[in-house]
Design a protein around this motif. Sequence first.
Motif, PDB file in Angstrom:
ATOM      1  N   GLY A 292       0.806  -1.214   0.000  1.00 35.26           N
ATOM      2  CA  GLY A 292       0.000   0.000   0.000  1.00 35.26           C
ATOM      3  C   GLY A 292       0.838   1.263   0.000  1.00 35.26           C
ATOM      4  N   LEU A 293       1.965   1.241   0.731  1.00 34.92           N
ATOM      5  CA  LEU A 293       2.838   2.416   0.766  1.00 34.92           C
ATOM      6  C   LEU A 293       3.399   2.716  -0.618  1.00 34.92           C
ATOM      7  CD1 LEU A 293       4.788   1.727   4.083  1.00 34.92           C
ATOM      8  CD2 LEU A 293       3.215   3.622   3.664  1.00 34.92           C
ATOM      9  N   VAL A 294       3.691   1.660  -1.383  1.00 34.28           N
ATOM     10  CA  VAL A 294       4.237   1.846  -2.726  1.00 34.28           C
ATOM     11  C   VAL A 294       3.161   2.370  -3.669  1.00 34.28           C
ATOM     12  CG1 VAL A 294       5.344   0.686  -4.671  1.00 34.28           C
ATOM     13  CG2 VAL A 294       5.935   0.032  -2.336  1.00 34.28           C
ATOM     14  N   TYR A 295       1.969   1.769  -3.614  1.00 34.15           N
ATOM     15  CA  TYR A 295       0.879   2.210  -4.469  1.00 34.15           C
ATOM     16  C   TYR A 295       0.481   3.651  -4.157  1.00 34.15           C
ATOM     17  CZ  TYR A 295      -0.238  -2.286  -6.661  1.00 34.15           C
ATOM     18  OH  TYR A 295      -0.196  -3.433  -7.421  1.00 34.15           O
ATOM     19  N   ALA A 296       0.639   4.048  -2.915  1.00 29.01           N
ATOM     20  CA  ALA A 296       0.227   5.399  -2.514  1.00 29.01           C
ATOM     21  C   ALA A 296       1.204   6.474  -2.946  1.00 29.01           C
ATOM     22  CB  ALA A 296       0.047   5.459  -0.992  1.00 29.01           C
ATOM     23  N   LEU A 297       2.420   6.079  -3.311  1.00 34.30           N
ATOM     24  CA  LEU A 297       3.454   7.062  -3.577  1.00 34.30           C
ATOM     25  C   LEU A 297       3.092   8.014  -4.711  1.00 34.30           C
ATOM     26  CD1 LEU A 297       6.893   5.258  -3.149  1.00 34.30           C
ATOM     27  CD2 LEU A 297       6.080   7.293  -1.965  1.00 34.30           C
ATOM     28  N   SER A 298       2.513   7.486  -5.784  1.00 34.53           N
ATOM     29  CA  SER A 298       2.219   8.334  -6.938  1.00 34.53           C
ATOM     30  C   SER A 298       1.290   9.481  -6.554  1.00 34.53           C
ATOM     31  CB  SER A 298       1.591   7.503  -8.059  1.00 34.53           C
ATOM     32  OG  SER A 298       1.377   8.288  -9.206  1.00 34.53           O
ATOM     33  N   GLY A 299       0.198   9.159  -5.852  1.00 40.43           N
ATOM     34  CA  GLY A 299      -0.731  10.198  -5.434  1.00 40.43           C
ATOM     35  C   GLY A 299      -0.199  11.031  -4.284  1.00 40.43           C
ATOM     36  N   ALA A 300       0.635  10.430  -3.432  1.00 42.08           N
ATOM     37  CA  ALA A 300       1.135  11.135  -2.249  1.00 42.08           C
ATOM     38  C   ALA A 300       2.236  12.132  -2.605  1.00 42.08           C
ATOM     39  CB  ALA A 300       1.657  10.122  -1.227  1.00 42.08           C
ATOM     40  N   VAL A 301       3.126  11.725  -3.496  1.00 44.91           N
ATOM     41  CA  VAL A 301       4.257  12.574  -3.849  1.00 44.91           C
ATOM     42  C   VAL A 301       3.822  13.707  -4.769  1.00 44.91           C
ATOM     43  CG1 VAL A 301       6.499  12.605  -5.011  1.00 44.91           C
ATOM     44  CG2 VAL A 301       5.877  10.685  -3.548  1.00 44.91           C
ATOM     45  N   CYS A 333      11.035  -3.638   0.979  1.00 43.04           N
ATOM     46  CA  CYS A 333      11.789  -4.618   1.770  1.00 43.04           C
ATOM     47  C   CYS A 333      10.998  -5.057   2.998  1.00 43.04           C
ATOM     48  CB  CYS A 333      13.142  -4.032   2.183  1.00 43.04           C
ATOM     49  SG  CYS A 333      14.303  -3.844   0.815  1.00 43.04           S
ATOM     50  N   GLY A 334      10.345  -4.105   3.668  1.00 42.61           N
ATOM     51  CA  GLY A 334       9.548  -4.451   4.841  1.00 42.61           C
ATOM     52  C   GLY A 334       8.385  -5.361   4.497  1.00 42.61           C
ATOM     53  N   VAL A 338       7.530  -9.522   5.519  1.00 49.02           N
ATOM     54  CA  VAL A 338       6.252  -9.934   6.110  1.00 49.02           C
ATOM     55  C   VAL A 338       5.579 -11.004   5.264  1.00 49.02           C
ATOM     56  CG1 VAL A 338       3.939  -9.154   6.739  1.00 49.02           C
ATOM     57  CG2 VAL A 338       5.920  -7.735   7.292  1.00 49.02           C
ATOM     58  N   LEU A 339       5.557 -10.819   3.949  1.00 47.20           N
ATOM     59  CA  LEU A 339       4.926 -11.791   3.062  1.00 47.20           C
ATOM     60  C   LEU A 339       5.647 -13.141   3.101  1.00 47.20           C
ATOM     61  CD1 LEU A 339       4.131  -9.596  -0.076  1.00 47.20           C
ATOM     62  CD2 LEU A 339       2.475 -10.618   1.498  1.00 47.20           C
ATOM     63  N   ALA A 340       6.969 -13.087   3.080  1.00 41.05           N
ATOM     64  CA  ALA A 340       7.740 -14.330   3.089  1.00 41.05           C
ATOM     65  C   ALA A 340       7.502 -15.114   4.373  1.00 41.05           C
ATOM     66  CB  ALA A 340       9.224 -14.020   2.913  1.00 41.05           C
ATOM     67  N   LEU A 341       7.470 -14.417   5.502  1.00 40.26           N
ATOM     68  CA  LEU A 341       7.267 -15.097   6.781  1.00 40.26           C
ATOM     69  C   LEU A 341       5.818 -15.548   6.967  1.00 40.26           C
ATOM     70  CD1 LEU A 341       9.402 -12.808   9.146  1.00 40.26           C
ATOM     71  CD2 LEU A 341      10.020 -15.043   8.188  1.00 40.26           C
ATOM     72  N   GLY A 342       4.875 -14.834   6.374  1.00 40.98           N
ATOM     73  CA  GLY A 342       3.466 -15.144   6.588  1.00 40.98           C
ATOM     74  C   GLY A 342       2.783 -15.883   5.462  1.00 40.98           C
ATOM     75  N   VAL A 366       9.526 -14.970  -3.332  1.00 45.84           N
ATOM     76  CA  VAL A 366      10.548 -14.556  -4.297  1.00 45.84           C
ATOM     77  C   VAL A 366      10.172 -13.281  -5.051  1.00 45.84           C
ATOM     78  CG1 VAL A 366      11.887 -15.235  -6.317  1.00 45.84           C
ATOM     79  CG2 VAL A 366      11.279 -16.943  -4.603  1.00 45.84           C
ATOM     80  N   LEU A 367       9.012 -13.269  -5.661  1.00 47.61           N
ATOM     81  CA  LEU A 367       8.689 -12.247  -6.647  1.00 47.61           C
ATOM     82  C   LEU A 367       8.238 -10.915  -6.054  1.00 47.61           C
ATOM     83  CD1 LEU A 367       6.845 -14.420  -9.308  1.00 47.61           C
ATOM     84  CD2 LEU A 367       9.273 -13.832  -9.166  1.00 47.61           C
ATOM     85  N   ALA A 368       7.964 -10.894  -4.772  1.00 48.89           N
ATOM     86  CA  ALA A 368       7.458  -9.664  -4.158  1.00 48.89           C
ATOM     87  C   ALA A 368       8.446  -8.510  -4.282  1.00 48.89           C
ATOM     88  CB  ALA A 368       7.117  -9.906  -2.689  1.00 48.89           C
ATOM     89  N   PHE A 369       9.747  -8.807  -4.301  1.00 42.42           N
ATOM     90  CA  PHE A 369      10.727  -7.723  -4.359  1.00 42.42           C
ATOM     91  C   PHE A 369      10.656  -6.944  -5.670  1.00 42.42           C
ATOM     92  CE2 PHE A 369      14.981  -5.938  -5.212  1.00 42.42           C
ATOM     93  CZ  PHE A 369      15.061  -5.097  -4.122  1.00 42.42           C
ATOM     94  N   SER A 370      10.065  -7.516  -6.706  1.00 46.60           N
ATOM     95  CA  SER A 370       9.969  -6.811  -7.987  1.00 46.60           C
ATOM     96  C   SER A 370       9.150  -5.527  -7.862  1.00 46.60           C
ATOM     97  CB  SER A 370       9.346  -7.715  -9.055  1.00 46.60           C
ATOM     98  OG  SER A 370       7.993  -8.011  -8.752  1.00 46.60           O
ATOM     99  N   PHE A 371       8.400  -5.390  -6.771  1.00 48.50           N
ATOM    100  CA  PHE A 371       7.622  -4.174  -6.572  1.00 48.50           C
ATOM    101  C   PHE A 371       8.513  -2.961  -6.329  1.00 48.50           C
ATOM    102  CE2 PHE A 371       3.755  -6.469  -6.630  1.00 48.50           C
ATOM    103  CZ  PHE A 371       2.761  -5.511  -6.820  1.00 48.50           C
ATOM    104  N   MET A 372       9.801  -3.168  -6.053  1.00 49.38           N
ATOM    105  CA  MET A 372      10.709  -2.026  -5.953  1.00 49.38           C
ATOM    106  C   MET A 372      10.754  -1.275  -7.277  1.00 49.38           C
ATOM    107  SD  MET A 372      12.669  -0.071  -4.353  1.00 49.38           S
ATOM    108  CE  MET A 372      13.264   1.381  -5.190  1.00 49.38           C
TER     109      MET A 372
END
Length: 486
Positions: A292-301, A333-334, A338-342, A366-372
């Motif tokens: 959510g923090l990543v998706y919010a960046l476009s509108g927030a910034v 990264c955060g 969380v996703l990997a552990l949960g 594995v693939l979650a990091f691509s959201f960077m």
Amino acid sequence: MRDPGAPMAGVAPRFVTGPTMHHVVVMAGTGAIGLVAVFAVDLVNLFYISRLGDRAIAAAVGFAGVVGFFQISLTIGLAIGASATVSRALGAGAVAEARHLASVSTLLSVILCAVIGLGTVALLGPILDLLGASGETRRLATSFLTISAPSLPLMGVGMCLSGVLRSAGDPRRAMNTTLLAAVATAAVDPVLIFGLGLGLEGAAISLVISRLILAGAAWHGVARRHGLLGKVVPGRLGSDLRAILGVALPAMATNIATPVGAAYVTYSMATFGPEAVAGLATIDRISPVAFGLVYALSGAVGPILAQNHGAHRPDRVRRTLRDSLVFALAAVCGAWVVLALGQGLIVRAFSAEGITAELVRLFCSVLAFSFMFTGSLFVANAAFNNLGHPLLSTLFNWGRATLGTIPFVTLGARFGPEGVLVGQALGSVAFGIAAVIVAFRVLPRPEVAEPRPGHTLCFPGGTGVVALAAMAVRPLRRWEHRSGNG
């Protein structure tokens, strides 16, 4: 009686002073809560629907989600247009102009979203055929969208006015409007789906109710608390529409690229059956909440960039862009940890089995990091949209949705449904990096000395890549200036 042109409490430009990282954190944090609340509506729906234990229903939600993604992307584009123009006006101290722009944006959202929502219902058959839906899954998706699509004007108004609230420097109220809608959905969903036995149709009705609450709460914040809505002045309508659509149309064209790419991914995944589509649907609803923090960046910034640009502070514009990228890296990264552990808990929560569970585990581990790289593209798009280069965001988003999706996913599909996800992730890497490089190149020049060549970003071979990117976009920038977008 208040002078319409006089400054009002709560609408002074708040982002032109103070640490830019603080503004990024506050805006992204509150924006993420609000945006996650919007996407949580879909996640809650899927959670309750998964309790029914029918893969066809879960797959239907996946197909309906792709259509809904198109619609929401268009409403976000309208919200970007409203937010960018209102922020610039507030940054320049023109409160009366900001009020006119907010009013026209709201009217525009109602009209366009009504056309889109009703058009979706009229063309549901061909749309679902194009996505590869068939049989019972197709029938269920049709039922869901027939109920939910006509309520799109409510969604459009809610998103538009939430953007205006962020522009006015009131991200917490924008957050609360969407949070209220999500809480209502969480309460109403089980009653309609299980208590009244409405199943998937109950989930659709719940979605309509949440959109109604979103629109009402956002309107109250903008009109009653900030006084940023008034009568539409016919004499200003043309100029206001040109200003809003000058940002909104490229932003809509940009945003719709993402669901186009998602539609191709869904089409490719559909060849592996309902279980694979159900796995993709689960991932598509987990990721906006987790990131959510990543998706919010476009509108927030966007408002931060726009206010400082309007106040002629290029040094703060550049600093905001850098801080946003650092924030995106930390957020990804955060969430990845969380996703990997949960992942086991997620699989059990959504009753995932077989290939559905395998796809969810692959994404989480594995693939979650691509959201960077997705986040980098979001930040770059915010810079393009708010600094007068909206066609560049269109270029990069469509590039990722086509060249960065179709060949990678097509090749990956040869190795099974897991390959589809891997191909989708790999395609975002190059476009995320290139978009950030170009974003730094189009920033307004600060009065202080520019960074030395080759040190704009910490990428190996930065000088050559930056030079090639600048050469590629120079014709587009000249066209933007000739057409009035610069």
